[in-house]
Scaffold this motif. Structure first.
Motif, PDB file in Angstrom:
ATOM      1  N   VAL A 218       0.822  -1.222   0.000  1.00 26.38           N
ATOM      2  CA  VAL A 218       0.000   0.000   0.000  1.00 26.38           C
ATOM      3  C   VAL A 218       0.851   1.265   0.000  1.00 26.38           C
ATOM      4  CG1 VAL A 218      -1.886  -1.193   1.153  1.00 26.38           C
ATOM      5  CG2 VAL A 218      -0.202   0.039   2.533  1.00 26.38           C
ATOM      6  N   GLY A 219       2.171   1.117   0.078  1.00 30.83           N
ATOM      7  CA  GLY A 219       3.060   2.261  -0.042  1.00 30.83           C
ATOM      8  C   GLY A 219       3.169   3.139   1.186  1.00 30.83           C
ATOM      9  N   VAL A 220       3.192   2.528   2.388  1.00 33.10           N
ATOM     10  CA  VAL A 220       3.383   3.309   3.609  1.00 33.10           C
ATOM     11  C   VAL A 220       4.603   2.783   4.355  1.00 33.10           C
ATOM     12  CG1 VAL A 220       0.929   3.840   3.814  1.00 33.10           C
ATOM     13  CG2 VAL A 220       1.850   1.828   4.986  1.00 33.10           C
ATOM     14  N   LYS A 221       5.248   3.667   5.101  1.00 30.81           N
ATOM     15  CA  LYS A 221       6.439   3.267   5.866  1.00 30.81           C
ATOM     16  C   LYS A 221       6.059   2.639   7.198  1.00 30.81           C
ATOM     17  CE  LYS A 221      10.775   5.130   7.742  1.00 30.81           C
ATOM     18  NZ  LYS A 221      10.548   4.722   9.145  1.00 30.81           N
ATOM     19  N   ASP A 222       5.082   3.243   7.882  1.00 27.88           N
ATOM     20  CA  ASP A 222       4.641   2.762   9.189  1.00 27.88           C
ATOM     21  C   ASP A 222       3.124   2.632   9.198  1.00 27.88           C
ATOM     22  OD1 ASP A 222       7.266   2.801  10.362  1.00 27.88           O
ATOM     23  OD2 ASP A 222       7.077   4.980  10.513  1.00 27.88           O
ATOM     24  N   SER A 223       2.621   1.775  10.083  1.00 25.94           N
ATOM     25  CA  SER A 223       1.166   1.606  10.169  1.00 25.94           C
ATOM     26  C   SER A 223       0.499   2.848  10.755  1.00 25.94           C
ATOM     27  CB  SER A 223       0.826   0.374  11.017  1.00 25.94           C
ATOM     28  OG  SER A 223       1.356   0.494  12.327  1.00 25.94           O
ATOM     29  N   SER A 224       1.222   3.616  11.570  1.00 31.60           N
ATOM     30  CA  SER A 224       0.781   4.913  12.089  1.00 31.60           C
ATOM     31  C   SER A 224       2.003   5.551  12.758  1.00 31.60           C
ATOM     32  CB  SER A 224      -0.384   4.767  13.084  1.00 31.60           C
ATOM     33  OG  SER A 224       0.065   4.278  14.335  1.00 31.60           O
ATOM     34  N   ASN A 225       1.791   6.626  13.478  1.00 32.58           N
ATOM     35  CA  ASN A 225       2.905   7.276  14.195  1.00 32.58           C
ATOM     36  C   ASN A 225       2.618   7.355  15.692  1.00 32.58           C
ATOM     37  OD1 ASN A 225       0.873   9.148  14.137  1.00 32.58           O
ATOM     38  ND2 ASN A 225       2.116  10.830  13.321  1.00 32.58           N
TER      39      ASN A 225
END
Length: 260
Positions: A218-225
């Motif tokens: 899905v092109g994200v580095k982290d699931s959230s911050n």
């Protein structure tokens, strides 16, 4: 990558990890309602993060609440009924999105079942067995992080998780085996837990890789911050999902040594 870059995030990671460890120890030690509610909240947070990553930003908060409530309901039911309820909730969430439904349903089910298994291990099997799972996962993660950053070498699966190396992976297995030997002696199982701890370590690494694959897709580095230095709750507990799923299944089928 320079040596300084390799360790640039270490301080933040250590501080966050320290806070999580303290809170985790308190919750596990207390057990009962505090621990149970904490697992409900963590499960909801992970489903919320999963929903956001897979395109359900609008209904992600609601799905997180539904997941927490489902875990609460499941804990009031017998096991044979609780498991289908949790799977049904994951399927309900999958029905809410337009694409990646199978992926969402499978991972959401894994989250909910792993959270339920964590409760079973702490409250039914006993605190020592949950601590065994946690310590094996933490030992694998720490040894893998240190060995991977210090030794480097060939990548484990660069297309999915570019930072993981074979040196870190093998170091994680070794650390898990040592941890298993220690718990085996403590629990009166001798060294019999060594091999099982390595298998548990592999299950944890599989959970980590699965979540990494979703993030790459899905092109994200982290699931959230939510957690400084660690990303989201899923980023920190993805390995725990795989390990507790395996340990919970072993407990349900009476296959954990020392637990009848």
């Amino acid at each position: 990558m320079t040596r300084k870059d390799r360790w640039s995030d270490l301080n933040v990671r250590l501080i966050s990890a320290g806070v999580m460890i303290v809170l985790g120890i308190i919750a596990v030690w207390l057990g009962g309602v505090p621990f149970t509610v904490a697992i409900w909240v963590l499960g909801g947070a992970m489903v919320w993060e999963l929903s956001r990553m897979l395109g359900g930003q609008a209904w992600a908060p609601g799905m997180g609440v539904v997941a927490s409530l489902a875990l609460a309901l499941a804990w009031l039911l017998p096991v044979w009924l609780a498991l289908p309820v949790l799977i049904a909730v994951a399927c309900f969430g999958a029905w809410q999105i337009a694409e990646r439904r199978i992926l969402f349903g499978a991972f959401a089910a894994a989250i909910l079942l792993a959270c339920y298994a964590t409760l079973l291990l702490r409250i039914e099997a006993g605190m020592a067995w949950l601590l065994w799972v946690v310590c094996v996962v933490v030992a694998t993660d720490v040894a893998g992080y240190v060995a991977g950053r210090a030794l480097g070498g060939p990548k484990l699966w660069p297309a999915i998780s570019p930072k993981k190396t074979w040196s870190g992976t093998v170091a994680g297995w070794l650390a898990a085996g040592v941890m298993g030997a220690g718990f085996g002696i403590f629990l009166g199982e001798g060294t019999g837990l060594m091999l099982l701890s390595v298998v548990l370590s592999v299950a944890g690494q599989a959970g980590d890789i699965w979540e990494s694959w979703i993030k790459r897709r899905v092109g994200v580095k982290d699931s959230s911050n939510l957690i400084p230095g660690h990303g989201g709750v899923l980023d920190r507990f993805d390995a725990m999902l795989g390990a507790t799923l395996l340990a919970g299944a072993l407990w349900l089928f009476g296959l954990l040594p020392g637990i009848i």
